[in-house]
Motif scaffolding. Structure first.
Motif, PDB file in Angstrom:
ATOM      1  N   ALA A  38      -0.577  -0.422   6.739  1.00 15.35           N
ATOM      2  CA  ALA A  38      -0.068  -1.773   6.475  1.00 15.35           C
ATOM      3  C   ALA A  38       0.193  -2.515   7.777  1.00 15.35           C
ATOM      4  O   ALA A  38      -0.006  -3.743   7.860  1.00 15.35           O
ATOM      5  CB  ALA A  38       1.214  -1.689   5.643  1.00 15.35           C
ATOM      6  N   ARG A  39       0.639  -1.793   8.790  1.00 14.64           N
ATOM      7  CA  ARG A  39       0.882  -2.433  10.085  1.00 14.64           C
ATOM      8  C   ARG A  39      -0.422  -2.882  10.732  1.00 14.64           C
ATOM      9  O   ARG A  39      -0.501  -3.990  11.260  1.00 14.64           O
ATOM     10  CB  ARG A  39       1.617  -1.460  11.009  1.00 14.64           C
ATOM     11  CG  ARG A  39       2.021  -2.041  12.361  1.00 14.64           C
ATOM     12  CD  ARG A  39       2.612  -0.992  13.270  1.00 14.64           C
ATOM     13  NE  ARG A  39       1.636   0.017  13.667  1.00 14.64           N
ATOM     14  CZ  ARG A  39       0.716  -0.170  14.630  1.00 14.64           C
ATOM     15  NH1 ARG A  39       0.663  -1.329  15.273  1.00 14.64           N
ATOM     16  NH2 ARG A  39      -0.117   0.790  14.937  1.00 14.64           N
ATOM     17  N   ARG A  40      -1.444  -2.025  10.661  1.00  7.88           N
ATOM     18  CA  ARG A  40      -2.716  -2.341  11.318  1.00  7.88           C
ATOM     19  C   ARG A  40      -3.583  -3.268  10.487  1.00  7.88           C
ATOM     20  O   ARG A  40      -4.339  -4.081  11.032  1.00  7.88           O
ATOM     21  CB  ARG A  40      -3.499  -1.049  11.597  1.00  7.88           C
ATOM     22  CG  ARG A  40      -2.919  -0.194  12.692  1.00  7.88           C
ATOM     23  CD  ARG A  40      -3.940   0.814  13.166  1.00  7.88           C
ATOM     24  NE  ARG A  40      -5.181   0.185  13.597  1.00  7.88           N
ATOM     25  CZ  ARG A  40      -6.269   0.852  13.970  1.00  7.88           C
ATOM     26  NH1 ARG A  40      -6.265   2.172  13.949  1.00  7.88           N
ATOM     27  NH2 ARG A  40      -7.361   0.211  14.353  1.00  7.88           N
ATOM     28  N   PHE A  41      -3.504  -3.141   9.161  1.00  7.19           N
ATOM     29  CA  PHE A  41      -4.347  -3.935   8.268  1.00  7.19           C
ATOM     30  C   PHE A  41      -3.447  -4.563   7.202  1.00  7.19           C
ATOM     31  O   PHE A  41      -3.404  -4.097   6.054  1.00  7.19           O
ATOM     32  CB  PHE A  41      -5.418  -3.056   7.610  1.00  7.19           C
ATOM     33  CG  PHE A  41      -6.245  -2.252   8.563  1.00  7.19           C
ATOM     34  CD1 PHE A  41      -7.371  -2.791   9.165  1.00  7.19           C
ATOM     35  CD2 PHE A  41      -5.890  -0.934   8.884  1.00  7.19           C
ATOM     36  CE1 PHE A  41      -8.143  -2.036  10.049  1.00  7.19           C
ATOM     37  CE2 PHE A  41      -6.648  -0.179   9.758  1.00  7.19           C
ATOM     38  CZ  PHE A  41      -7.778  -0.729  10.354  1.00  7.19           C
ATOM     39  N   PRO A  42      -2.719  -5.615   7.549  1.00  2.00           N
ATOM     40  CA  PRO A  42      -1.676  -6.140   6.643  1.00  2.00           C
ATOM     41  C   PRO A  42      -2.208  -6.636   5.305  1.00  2.00           C
ATOM     42  O   PRO A  42      -1.437  -6.739   4.347  1.00  2.00           O
ATOM     43  CB  PRO A  42      -1.050  -7.267   7.458  1.00  2.00           C
ATOM     44  CG  PRO A  42      -2.024  -7.593   8.536  1.00  2.00           C
ATOM     45  CD  PRO A  42      -2.757  -6.333   8.836  1.00  2.00           C
ATOM     46  N   HIS A  43      -3.490  -6.949   5.214  1.00  2.45           N
ATOM     47  CA  HIS A  43      -4.030  -7.482   3.954  1.00  2.45           C
ATOM     48  C   HIS A  43      -4.837  -6.432   3.176  1.00  2.45           C
ATOM     49  O   HIS A  43      -5.406  -6.755   2.124  1.00  2.45           O
ATOM     50  CB  HIS A  43      -4.909  -8.704   4.231  1.00  2.45           C
ATOM     51  CG  HIS A  43      -4.189  -9.812   4.935  1.00  2.45           C
ATOM     52  ND1 HIS A  43      -3.123 -10.476   4.358  1.00  2.45           N
ATOM     53  CD2 HIS A  43      -4.352 -10.340   6.174  1.00  2.45           C
ATOM     54  CE1 HIS A  43      -2.673 -11.392   5.208  1.00  2.45           C
ATOM     55  NE2 HIS A  43      -3.397 -11.324   6.311  1.00  2.45           N
ATOM     56  N   LEU A  44      -4.868  -5.204   3.664  1.00  2.44           N
ATOM     57  CA  LEU A  44      -5.635  -4.164   2.980  1.00  2.44           C
ATOM     58  C   LEU A  44      -4.812  -3.590   1.829  1.00  2.44           C
ATOM     59  O   LEU A  44      -3.699  -3.106   2.032  1.00  2.44           O
ATOM     60  CB  LEU A  44      -5.988  -3.040   3.957  1.00  2.44           C
ATOM     61  CG  LEU A  44      -6.986  -1.990   3.443  1.00  2.44           C
ATOM     62  CD1 LEU A  44      -8.410  -2.530   3.543  1.00  2.44           C
ATOM     63  CD2 LEU A  44      -6.865  -0.698   4.257  1.00  2.44           C
ATOM     64  N   PRO A  45      -5.314  -3.632   0.593  1.00  5.99           N
ATOM     65  CA  PRO A  45      -4.551  -3.047  -0.519  1.00  5.99           C
ATOM     66  C   PRO A  45      -4.494  -1.526  -0.409  1.00  5.99           C
ATOM     67  O   PRO A  45      -5.497  -0.872  -0.104  1.00  5.99           O
ATOM     68  CB  PRO A  45      -5.325  -3.487  -1.768  1.00  5.99           C
ATOM     69  CG  PRO A  45      -6.712  -3.767  -1.289  1.00  5.99           C
ATOM     70  CD  PRO A  45      -6.577  -4.246   0.133  1.00  5.99           C
ATOM     71  N   VAL A  46      -3.317  -0.966  -0.640  1.00  4.45           N
ATOM     72  CA  VAL A  46      -3.090   0.471  -0.545  1.00  4.45           C
ATOM     73  C   VAL A  46      -2.428   0.939  -1.833  1.00  4.45           C
ATOM     74  O   VAL A  46      -1.510   0.282  -2.340  1.00  4.45           O
ATOM     75  CB  VAL A  46      -2.188   0.824   0.653  1.00  4.45           C
ATOM     76  CG1 VAL A  46      -1.941   2.333   0.718  1.00  4.45           C
ATOM     77  CG2 VAL A  46      -2.795   0.322   1.958  1.00  4.45           C
ATOM     78  N   THR A  47      -2.876   2.059  -2.365  1.00  7.60           N
ATOM     79  CA  THR A  47      -2.211   2.632  -3.532  1.00  7.60           C
ATOM     80  C   THR A  47      -2.029   4.123  -3.325  1.00  7.60           C
ATOM     81  O   THR A  47      -2.862   4.790  -2.707  1.00  7.60           O
ATOM     82  CB  THR A  47      -3.010   2.372  -4.828  1.00  7.60           C
ATOM     83  OG1 THR A  47      -2.237   2.768  -5.951  1.00  7.60           O
ATOM     84  CG2 THR A  47      -4.324   3.129  -4.848  1.00  7.60           C
ATOM     85  N   GLU A  48      -0.905   4.641  -3.819  1.00  7.43           N
ATOM     86  CA  GLU A  48      -0.625   6.067  -3.791  1.00  7.43           C
ATOM     87  C   GLU A  48      -0.668   6.602  -5.220  1.00  7.43           C
ATOM     88  O   GLU A  48      -0.133   5.972  -6.136  1.00  7.43           O
ATOM     89  CB  GLU A  48       0.748   6.350  -3.188  1.00  7.43           C
ATOM     90  CG  GLU A  48       0.838   6.130  -1.689  1.00  7.43           C
ATOM     91  CD  GLU A  48       2.194   6.554  -1.156  1.00  7.43           C
ATOM     92  OE1 GLU A  48       2.471   7.777  -1.129  1.00  7.43           O
ATOM     93  OE2 GLU A  48       2.986   5.671  -0.795  1.00  7.43           O
ATOM     94  N   ILE A  49      -1.298   7.763  -5.380  1.00  9.00           N
ATOM     95  CA  ILE A  49      -1.368   8.394  -6.699  1.00  9.00           C
ATOM     96  C   ILE A  49      -1.031   9.876  -6.539  1.00  9.00           C
ATOM     97  O   ILE A  49      -1.092  10.424  -5.443  1.00  9.00           O
ATOM     98  CB  ILE A  49      -2.763   8.234  -7.340  1.00  9.00           C
ATOM     99  CG1 ILE A  49      -3.837   8.917  -6.473  1.00  9.00           C
ATOM    100  CG2 ILE A  49      -3.100   6.771  -7.560  1.00  9.00           C
ATOM    101  CD1 ILE A  49      -5.223   8.917  -7.081  1.00  9.00           C
ATOM    102  N   GLU A  50      -0.660  10.519  -7.636  1.00  7.86           N
ATOM    103  CA  GLU A  50      -0.450  11.956  -7.641  1.00  7.86           C
ATOM    104  C   GLU A  50      -1.311  12.552  -8.736  1.00  7.86           C
ATOM    105  O   GLU A  50      -1.302  12.057  -9.878  1.00  7.86           O
ATOM    106  CB  GLU A  50       1.022  12.295  -7.862  1.00  7.86           C
ATOM    107  CG  GLU A  50       1.298  13.794  -7.762  1.00  7.86           C
ATOM    108  CD  GLU A  50       2.774  14.107  -7.569  1.00  7.86           C
ATOM    109  OE1 GLU A  50       3.322  13.752  -6.513  1.00  7.86           O
ATOM    110  OE2 GLU A  50       3.367  14.692  -8.491  1.00  7.86           O
ATOM    111  N   VAL A  51      -2.053  13.592  -8.390  1.00  8.72           N
ATOM    112  CA  VAL A  51      -3.054  14.132  -9.307  1.00  8.72           C
ATOM    113  C   VAL A  51      -2.772  15.605  -9.579  1.00  8.72           C
ATOM    114  O   VAL A  51      -2.963  16.451  -8.699  1.00  8.72           O
ATOM    115  CB  VAL A  51      -4.476  13.966  -8.723  1.00  8.72           C
ATOM    116  CG1 VAL A  51      -5.511  14.506  -9.710  1.00  8.72           C
ATOM    117  CG2 VAL A  51      -4.757  12.502  -8.405  1.00  8.72           C
TER     118      VAL A  51
END
Length: 466
Positions: A420-433
């Motif tokens: 998020a710091r380096r790419f503030p507009h990049l969408p990020v999601t966390e999942i657990e599988v």
């Protein structure tokens, strides 16, 4: 029988295999229809969608017949080395002796998925005191106890000192069950202090020379034990030949990732690329067959790229994926939800780095071991992922947390914050599988489709601006 690239189910693959055989397809001894693996208990295969190239069939058969191959090696008089946790270093030593074959019992962590928990391995681990608060690699404990999923190694090694406390605890439990372990240590990689002699590792990290010397000493102990097992010392020439073989495999896997990342449409699906990423770690216990399989895949992908053919829609959103999934079906789902994987750190990325050949072989292997991204800080790994995201021009990031894994407790957040710091507009999601994630699919779909939608909007906005 050339066919347009597509993803097909197990039944369709078996029918295609029969047609390929009638048309003259030649296969290695472990070849055959994929359906036979499901009939033997690998039920999850019925839920997967596979790439339809003969090269991909060979890849799947190579991976799914490792147990048979290990037993054949033993029947031929070879000695089996079980390497745990280090992911890429120990096989370079073991395969330096023709009498030895190395494999990773760690791979049992996928067995509950492949067999849809009918194997009972997690239940066995529960009874042995390693419950679901631990990483799914605890399935390995059940595999040793039941002795049904791989031959028991003649010599068992395990690295300690960094990355995964869960694994160390599980290995200690294994030792208490009567399986002696030759332990060696990979220290937590740190930044060299002022004036301290340092070395740049093949994966781009820097470490103190003293740490590298320490790791090399541990590898020397392993070599001595392997020499005793083989009946003769491990030689410098043998190590050099092993490294050259490994580099050929690593170069092929790296080329596949480069081709897949750069091509539109996507020429090879995420599920097959996950298997590709695992192969350089230990060559699926057969370096020659691994190299031949990867050569076929590279040739197939080159043909597809030249023809502009692929398995996904051209507008699929390119995402970078962090960590392997416990349920392989998720690799299909991410593509069904409109994404494609253009890069990944499945925890095996360091096994695609070229092993140095211009230095003493044990020094080179020590560099590979210490250069594992998991051996350093989460911030180190996050910064490396950031560089990879920029290189492959990913439009989104998925961090897959592994249930119960000690290193996942805060690592995902560190990676997310750094990106998020380096790419503030990049969408990020966390999942657990979990090992069988069917109940989680609606939640996974919501999160991944939201990320894809945001990425597409950003893409469209950039196009409108230009």
């Amino acid at each position: 029988m050339m066919a347009l690239p597509e993803k097909i189910d197990l039944e369709t693959w078996d029918a295609r295999h029969a047609g390929l055989r009638r048309a003259g397809l030649t296969e290695p001894w472990y070849g055959g229809p994929l359906g036979r693996h499901a009939a033997d208990g690998d039920e999850r295969l019925r839920a997967l969608r596979f790439d339809n190239a003969p090269a991909s069939l060979r890849l799947w058969n190579l991976v799914l017949t490792e147990e048979d191959r290990l037993q054949e090696h033993r029947d031929q008089g070879k000695r089996l080395v079980g390497a745990m946790k280090d992911l890429g270093a120990v096989p370079l030593l073991a395969f330096a002796a023709p009498e030895l074959v190395c494999f990773y019992p760690d791979g049992a962590w996928w067995t509950p998925c492949i067999m849809e928990c009918t194997d009972g391995l997690l239940n066995v681990a529960d009874r042995l005191g390693i419950d679901d608060t631990f990483c799914p690699v605890r399935a390995m404990l059940g595999a040793f106890e039941t002795q049904r999923h791989f031959p028991i190694p003649d010599l068992l090694t395990c690295s300690t000192g960094t990355a995964c406390d869960d694994f160390t605890a599980i290995a200690r439990a294994l030792e208490r069950l009567g399986h002696p372990i030759l332990w060696w240590e990979i220290p937590h990689r740190r930044t060299p202090g002022p004036g301290e002699e340092s070395v740049t590792l093949p994966t781009g990290f820097t470490a103190p020379r003293a740490q590298l010397t320490f790791v090399k000493a541990g590898l020397e102990r392993l070599c001595a034990a392997f020499g005793e097992l083989a009946g003769h010392p491990i030689t410098t020439g043998g190590l050099h030949r092993s490294i050259l073989t490994a580099n050929r495999v690593r170069a092929l896997a790296e080329e596949l990732w480069r081709l897949v990342a750069c091509a539109t449409p996507c020429p090879l699906p995420a599920l097959e690329m996950l298997l590709v990423d695992v192969l350089p770690v230990h060559f699926c216990s057969d370096p020659a067959e691994t190299q031949a399989t990867l050569q076929e895949l590279v040739a197939e992908v080159r043909r597809r790229v030249a023809a502009g053919a692929g398995v996904l829609a051209p507008d699929a959103v390119g995402v970078y994926w962090v960590n392997p999934v416990a349920d392989l079906r998720v690799m299909n789902l991410v593509e069904e939800y409109g994404a494609r994987i253009v890069g990944a750190d499945f925890m095996f990325a360091h096994a695609r780095a070229e092993v140095p050949v211009d230095i003493e072989p044990l020094e080179a292997v020590a560099q590979i071991a210490l250069g594992d991204p998991m051996a350093g800080t989460a911030q180190d790994r996050a910064r490396r992922i950031g560089r990879e995201i920029a290189r492959c021009r990913a439009e989104g990031l998925v961090v897959s947390r592994i249930p119960g894994a000690s290193h996942c407790a805060s690592e995902g957040g560190v990676i997310r914050d750094e990106i998020a710091r380096r790419f503030p507009h990049l969408p990020v999601t966390e999942i657990e599988v979990p090992p069988v994630a069917d109940a989680c699919f609606p939640t996974l779909r919501t999160r991944i489709e939201a990320m894809v939608e945001i990425a597409r909007e950003r893409r469209n906005h950039a196009l409108r601006r230009h």
